[in-house]
Write a protein that holds these residues in place. Structure first.
Motif, PDB file in Angstrom:
ATOM      1  N   ASP A  69      -3.940 -10.377  -0.296  1.00 52.05           N
ATOM      2  CA  ASP A  69      -2.527 -10.235   0.090  1.00 52.05           C
ATOM      3  C   ASP A  69      -1.915  -9.088  -0.726  1.00 52.05           C
ATOM      4  O   ASP A  69      -1.302  -9.307  -1.778  1.00 52.05           O
ATOM      5  CB  ASP A  69      -1.802 -11.566  -0.181  1.00 52.05           C
ATOM      6  N   ALA A  92       0.615  -7.026  -0.177  1.00 53.45           N
ATOM      7  CA  ALA A  92       2.076  -6.977  -0.320  1.00 53.45           C
ATOM      8  C   ALA A  92       2.564  -8.015  -1.338  1.00 53.45           C
ATOM      9  O   ALA A  92       3.329  -7.688  -2.262  1.00 53.45           O
ATOM     10  CB  ALA A  92       2.749  -7.200   1.031  1.00 53.45           C
ATOM     11  N   GLU A 123      -3.825   2.205   4.809  1.00 54.20           N
ATOM     12  CA  GLU A 123      -2.799   1.229   5.235  1.00 54.20           C
ATOM     13  C   GLU A 123      -2.208   0.491   4.038  1.00 54.20           C
ATOM     14  O   GLU A 123      -1.007   0.225   3.980  1.00 54.20           O
ATOM     15  CB  GLU A 123      -3.409   0.188   6.180  1.00 54.20           C
ATOM     16  N   ASP A 124      -3.097   0.177   3.080  1.00 57.88           N
ATOM     17  CA  ASP A 124      -2.616  -0.526   1.873  1.00 57.88           C
ATOM     18  C   ASP A 124      -1.655   0.341   1.086  1.00 57.88           C
ATOM     19  O   ASP A 124      -0.719  -0.168   0.456  1.00 57.88           O
ATOM     20  CB  ASP A 124      -3.794  -0.932   0.980  1.00 57.88           C
ATOM     21  N   THR A 146       1.652  -0.058   2.510  1.00 55.62           N
ATOM     22  CA  THR A 146       2.193  -1.373   2.128  1.00 55.62           C
ATOM     23  C   THR A 146       2.798  -1.340   0.735  1.00 55.62           C
ATOM     24  O   THR A 146       3.926  -1.795   0.517  1.00 55.62           O
ATOM     25  CB  THR A 146       1.074  -2.451   2.182  1.00 55.62           C
ATOM     26  N   ILE A 147       2.051  -0.784  -0.241  1.00 52.64           N
ATOM     27  CA  ILE A 147       2.632  -0.819  -1.607  1.00 52.64           C
ATOM     28  C   ILE A 147       3.823   0.134  -1.718  1.00 52.64           C
ATOM     29  O   ILE A 147       4.762  -0.139  -2.450  1.00 52.64           O
ATOM     30  CB  ILE A 147       1.599  -0.576  -2.743  1.00 52.64           C
ATOM     31  N   ARG A 158       6.009   0.411   0.395  1.00 55.98           N
ATOM     32  CA  ARG A 158       7.137  -0.346   0.949  1.00 55.98           C
ATOM     33  C   ARG A 158       7.657  -1.400  -0.043  1.00 55.98           C
ATOM     34  O   ARG A 158       8.858  -1.585  -0.170  1.00 55.98           O
ATOM     35  CB  ARG A 158       6.683  -1.038   2.243  1.00 55.98           C
ATOM     36  N   VAL A 159       6.740  -2.067  -0.763  1.00 56.93           N
ATOM     37  CA  VAL A 159       7.179  -3.237  -1.545  1.00 56.93           C
ATOM     38  C   VAL A 159       7.323  -2.996  -3.048  1.00 56.93           C
ATOM     39  O   VAL A 159       8.025  -3.751  -3.728  1.00 56.93           O
ATOM     40  CB  VAL A 159       6.253  -4.466  -1.320  1.00 56.93           C
TER      41      VAL A 159
END
Ligand SMILES: O=C([C@H](O)CO)[C@H](O)[C@H](O)COP(=O)(O)O
Length: 210
Positions: A115, A117, A148-149, A152-153, A155-156
């Motif tokens: 997981d 995110a 893609e990861d 994700t990081i 973004r968060v």
């Protein structure tokens, strides 16, 4: 955005040779996990002694005893030390606390975190300096990457710097740069090329151009 050269499949002598060739084009030199396994933390000290103006990252991939292992890597001259994202929060906190005492930085390697995110948000709150998404050699062999990861990081993660590693080559670097990580880590993409200096110089040019 900074460029980190990862040295994994060399001995200390070989590491020095590569760094001599590409030093003007990189910001950080990584003493990779296989080098630390083969040579110990002497490899970190040897590179820091010879190239004091470069930051040196010890890729210990710490999984336990975070404080103690960060202390030993700091004594050897490492500026940045890696801890695994799958390890216990207490391990990461121990590493961060020791790094603060020693004026060093902690990078968390998210290799094998399921997981991304959720865990990245937890780790960001532990006060680490970098969060790095990473497709290791075994994932690369299965055709995976971490692009893609990285999104994700980006973004968060609110506090730590973001980084990406794993199979990045000159051809794939523009896609990585497009996602704007703070740090790009390249091993084989430089060390496996016939003209390491030219590749590192071009990577630096692309990174500076943003
Ligand atoms: O951390 C690494 C890997 O797990 C072997 O230790 C590498 O340094 C990292 O993957 C970067 O190297 P390349 O994938 O060759 O770019």
């Amino acid at each position: 955005m900074e460029l980190q050269l990862a040295l994994d499949l060399v001995d200390i002598h070989g590491a020095k040779q590569v760094v001599k060739e590409v030093a003007p084009y990189i910001d950080i030199v990584e003493i990779g996990t296989p080098v630390v396994i083969n040579e110990g933390l002497h490899a970190v000290k040897a590179i820091k002694d010879e190239f004091p103006s470069l930051k040196v990252l010890a890729d210990l991939k710490i999984m336990d005893a975070g404080g103690y292992e960060v202390m030993k890597a700091s004594e050897a001259g490492a500026d940045i030390i890696t801890v695994l994202g799958v390890s216990d929060d207490a391990t990461i906190k121990g590493a961060v606390d020791e790094a603060r005492k020693q004026n060093k930085k902690i990078m968390v390697d998210m290799i094998n975190v399921k997981d991304i995110a959720g865990r990245a948000q937890e780790i960001d709150n532990l006060g680490v300096d970098y969060i790095c998404v990473h497709s290791g050699y075994d994932h690369q062999a299965a055709g995976k990457n971490s692009f893609e990861d990285l999104a994700t990081i980006k973004r968060v993660v609110k506090r730590a710097k973001t980084a990406i590693a794993g199979g990045i080559k000159l051809q794939t670097l523009p896609e990585v740069i497009g996602a704007q990580p703070d740090l790009v880590i390249v091993g084989g993409g430089i060390t496996g090329s016939d003209d390491k200096q030219a590749v590192a110089a071009e990577m630096q040019r692309l990174i500076k151009q943003g």
